[in-house]
Design a protein around this motif. Structure first.
Motif, PDB file in Angstrom:
ATOM      1  N   SER A 121       1.244  -0.495   0.061  1.00 28.32           N
ATOM      2  CA  SER A 121       0.056  -0.124   0.164  1.00 28.32           C
ATOM      3  C   SER A 121       0.631   1.459   0.093  1.00 28.32           C
ATOM      4  O   SER A 121       2.294   1.297  -0.103  1.00 28.32           O
ATOM      5  CB  SER A 121      -0.980   0.242   1.373  1.00 28.32           C
ATOM      6  N   LEU A 122       0.288   2.731  -0.030  1.00 29.43           N
ATOM      7  CA  LEU A 122       1.188   3.417  -0.729  1.00 29.43           C
ATOM      8  C   LEU A 122       0.023   4.915   0.284  1.00 29.43           C
ATOM      9  O   LEU A 122      -1.037   4.452   0.640  1.00 29.43           O
ATOM     10  CB  LEU A 122       0.938   4.046  -2.033  1.00 29.43           C
ATOM     11  N   SER A 123       1.636   6.375   1.198  1.00 23.81           N
ATOM     12  CA  SER A 123       0.741   6.974   1.909  1.00 23.81           C
ATOM     13  C   SER A 123       1.762   7.580   1.667  1.00 23.81           C
ATOM     14  O   SER A 123       2.560   7.575   1.054  1.00 23.81           O
ATOM     15  CB  SER A 123       0.735   6.521   3.347  1.00 23.81           C
ATOM     16  N   VAL A 124       0.882   8.877   1.491  1.00 28.29           N
ATOM     17  CA  VAL A 124       1.478  10.427   0.709  1.00 28.29           C
ATOM     18  C   VAL A 124       1.218  11.425   2.029  1.00 28.29           C
ATOM     19  O   VAL A 124       0.582  11.477   2.241  1.00 28.29           O
ATOM     20  CB  VAL A 124       1.691  11.087  -0.513  1.00 28.29           C
ATOM     21  N   THR A 125       2.290  11.859   2.844  1.00 27.48           N
ATOM     22  CA  THR A 125       2.527  12.846   3.617  1.00 27.48           C
ATOM     23  C   THR A 125       3.093  14.259   3.523  1.00 27.48           C
ATOM     24  O   THR A 125       4.231  14.201   2.535  1.00 27.48           O
ATOM     25  CB  THR A 125       3.236  12.857   5.112  1.00 27.48           C
ATOM     26  N   TRP A 126       2.119  15.256   3.590  1.00 24.81           N
ATOM     27  CA  TRP A 126       2.892  16.397   2.847  1.00 24.81           C
ATOM     28  C   TRP A 126       3.404  16.984   4.146  1.00 24.81           C
ATOM     29  O   TRP A 126       2.771  17.205   5.500  1.00 24.81           O
ATOM     30  CB  TRP A 126       1.119  17.348   2.596  1.00 24.81           C
ATOM     31  N   SER A 127       4.880  17.643   4.732  1.00 24.19           N
ATOM     32  CA  SER A 127       5.185  18.642   5.839  1.00 24.19           C
ATOM     33  C   SER A 127       5.632  20.163   5.515  1.00 24.19           C
ATOM     34  O   SER A 127       5.774  20.328   4.212  1.00 24.19           O
ATOM     35  CB  SER A 127       6.644  18.006   5.531  1.00 24.19           C
ATOM     36  N   HIS A 128       6.139  20.664   5.802  1.00 23.76           N
ATOM     37  CA  HIS A 128       6.176  22.313   5.691  1.00 23.76           C
ATOM     38  C   HIS A 128       7.388  22.681   6.462  1.00 23.76           C
ATOM     39  O   HIS A 128       7.805  21.937   7.753  1.00 23.76           O
ATOM     40  CB  HIS A 128       5.215  22.891   6.543  1.00 23.76           C
ATOM     41  N   LYS A 129       7.771  23.133   5.915  1.00 20.51           N
ATOM     42  CA  LYS A 129      10.113  23.828   6.238  1.00 20.51           C
ATOM     43  C   LYS A 129      10.036  24.770   6.493  1.00 20.51           C
ATOM     44  O   LYS A 129       9.852  25.427   4.959  1.00 20.51           O
ATOM     45  CB  LYS A 129      10.578  22.580   5.390  1.00 20.51           C
ATOM     46  N   LYS A 130       9.645  25.074   7.389  1.00 23.36           N
ATOM     47  CA  LYS A 130      10.645  27.328   8.112  1.00 23.36           C
ATOM     48  C   LYS A 130      11.883  26.836   7.949  1.00 23.36           C
ATOM     49  O   LYS A 130      12.723  26.017   8.762  1.00 23.36           O
ATOM     50  CB  LYS A 130       9.560  27.381   9.284  1.00 23.36           C
ATOM     51  N   LEU A 180      -0.374  16.464   6.481  1.00 23.97           N
ATOM     52  CA  LEU A 180      -0.979  15.541   6.601  1.00 23.97           C
ATOM     53  C   LEU A 180      -0.658  14.146   6.059  1.00 23.97           C
ATOM     54  O   LEU A 180      -0.270  14.449   5.105  1.00 23.97           O
ATOM     55  CB  LEU A 180      -2.596  16.299   6.487  1.00 23.97           C
ATOM     56  N   THR A 181      -1.298  13.182   6.034  1.00 24.35           N
ATOM     57  CA  THR A 181      -1.092  12.417   5.451  1.00 24.35           C
ATOM     58  C   THR A 181      -1.915  11.374   5.106  1.00 24.35           C
ATOM     59  O   THR A 181      -3.730  11.422   6.116  1.00 24.35           O
ATOM     60  CB  THR A 181      -0.668  10.977   6.721  1.00 24.35           C
ATOM     61  N   PHE A 182      -2.319  10.720   3.290  1.00 25.70           N
ATOM     62  CA  PHE A 182      -3.222   9.936   3.458  1.00 25.70           C
ATOM     63  C   PHE A 182      -2.518   8.825   3.156  1.00 25.70           C
ATOM     64  O   PHE A 182      -1.833   7.823   2.293  1.00 25.70           O
ATOM     65  CB  PHE A 182      -3.182  10.762   1.831  1.00 25.70           C
ATOM     66  N   GLY A 183      -3.048   7.539   3.017  1.00 26.99           N
ATOM     67  CA  GLY A 183      -3.250   6.081   3.491  1.00 26.99           C
ATOM     68  C   GLY A 183      -2.193   5.933   5.158  1.00 26.99           C
ATOM     69  O   GLY A 183      -1.966   6.660   5.548  1.00 26.99           O
ATOM     70  N   PRO A 184      -1.635   4.801   4.610  1.00 31.04           N
ATOM     71  CA  PRO A 184      -1.920   3.770   4.005  1.00 31.04           C
ATOM     72  C   PRO A 184      -3.296   3.096   3.407  1.00 31.04           C
ATOM     73  O   PRO A 184      -3.275   2.025   2.213  1.00 31.04           O
ATOM     74  CB  PRO A 184      -0.799   3.172   3.982  1.00 31.04           C
ATOM     75  N   ASP A 185      -4.242   3.373   4.634  1.00 32.13           N
ATOM     76  CA  ASP A 185      -4.815   2.598   4.674  1.00 32.13           C
ATOM     77  C   ASP A 185      -6.870   3.750   4.243  1.00 32.13           C
ATOM     78  O   ASP A 185      -7.983   3.527   4.589  1.00 32.13           O
ATOM     79  CB  ASP A 185      -5.867   2.718   6.030  1.00 32.13           C
ATOM     80  N   ASP A 186      -6.399   4.453   3.160  1.00 31.60           N
ATOM     81  CA  ASP A 186      -7.008   5.815   2.452  1.00 31.60           C
ATOM     82  C   ASP A 186      -7.636   6.329   3.582  1.00 31.60           C
ATOM     83  O   ASP A 186      -8.851   6.943   2.689  1.00 31.60           O
ATOM     84  CB  ASP A 186      -8.138   4.727   1.850  1.00 31.60           C
TER      85      ASP A 186
END
Length: 336
Positions: free
Chosen positions: A187-196, A205-211
């Protein structure tokens, strides 16, 4: 009337039970030594590390037990590594064992781990954990098998920013595209992160790996209000949309894709991770959109011109409202 069991039949039953016990297929019926490995197949990505654990229990003899690992592939059995015999590895694997690419690690008196630093496609095989007998009589199972499946590294991550510079209050869109070859059990998961600047990346936030979407505590309120959302267009597209950009949204953004494999017990294990960092996002403060206009108002006051003052106040009011709606900018030709 119960059929009388002949000596030959009894011998066959005992022989079958003995074979089942040796292979670990009838533990409930067997007494004595028990060798266990994880339920397979185990999945690993080419070039990544892999480990296979083996435990033994209910044995006789010394507490500290020895182990041997063999590889069963294409009808052949190759000796891999042993806890007590340095000459054990097959000639085809000897260099990898000598270099430390393949090793065996004792976790306790009764457990070991077969470790591969960088698995290869040719490492896909059934691995057998053997325990030499220290029992007074042969009973129980003395080996157990587990399949290892090595898949190719096909995961790719690509980022883009349609508008790297936005005004405060405008919509900010960030694009992340991921591609991979489909593999069973993963399965796949995608995470968005912010770096100041000067700070480590913090997850948004993260989408997955369980949808499912998992939102970090710092972003929970904004996500609930609709000011932050995921754009899931399909085809490996995972966009991040901030409907009202804020000054604190400035900085760099990171998209991280992770590949997971679901084990027999239902748990998910990470087998691969790849991240890409996009260029800096700049959020212009709202007052800058009309700063030039306000300078002209001040100049009109200093010039004691009521006509110019009325003109530029009207112009600035219109400009401000236009900026709030995300329309146009003051043209240079409008300057005095």
């Amino acid at each position: 009337m119960m059929e009388k069991q002949t000596p030959v039949k009894a011998m066959l039953v005992l022989l079958l039970l003995h074979v089942l016990c040796l292979g670990g297929h009838a533990e409930a019926l067997c007494e004595g030594r028990v060798v266990k490995v994880p339920v397979g197949p185990l999945v690993s990505v080419e070039g990544q590390a892999a480990s296979l654990r083996c435990d033994v229990s209910d044995y006789e003899g010394p507490r500290d037990q020895d182990f041997e690992w063999t590889m069963l592939q294409a009808g052949k059995e190759l000796q891999v590594v042993s806890t007590f015999d340095s000459a054990y590895p097959d000639a085809l694997l000897r260099d990898r064992v000598s270099s430390g690419d393949i090793s065996i690690k004792k976790l306790s008196n009764s457990s070991v781990e077969l470790k591969i630093k960088k698995v290869r496609a040719t490492d896909s095989a059934t691995y057998r954990c053997n325990t030499p007998s220290t029992d007074t009589t042969v009973k129980g199972n003395y080996f157990a098998d587990v399949a290892l499946k090595v898949i190719g590294d096909s995961l790719r991550v690509a980022l883009s920013i349609p508008k790297p510079v936005v005004s405060e209050g405008d919509q900010l869109e960030l694009h992340c595209n991921t591609t991979r070859a489909f593999t069973e059990h993963t399965s796949l998961s995608v995470t968005w992160s912010h770096k100041k600047a000067g700070s480590p990346a913090s997850e948004i936030l993260t989408f997955g790996p369980d949808d499912k979407v998992t939102v970090a505590a710092a972003s929970a309120e904004r996500y609930a209000d609709g000011g932050l959302r995921l754009d899931l267009r399909g085809g490996g597209f995972y966009g991040l949309v901030l409907s009202g950009a804020r000054p604190e949204d400035q900085g760099k953004y990171v998209c991280t894709a992770r590949e997971w494999v679901r084990q027999a017990g239902g748990s998910l294990d990470k087998i691969l991770e790849k991240s890409e960092e996009m260029g800096k996002v700049t959020v212009k403060p709202g007052f800058e959109a009309i700063s030039g206009c306000m300078v002209l108002v001040i100049r009109a006051v200093l010039c004691c011109s009521a006509l110019l003052l009325t003109y530029w106040i009207t112009k600035c009011t219109y400009q401000y409202r236009s900026e709030k709606r995300g329309k146009g900018n003051l043209r240079n030709s409008d300057e005095l």
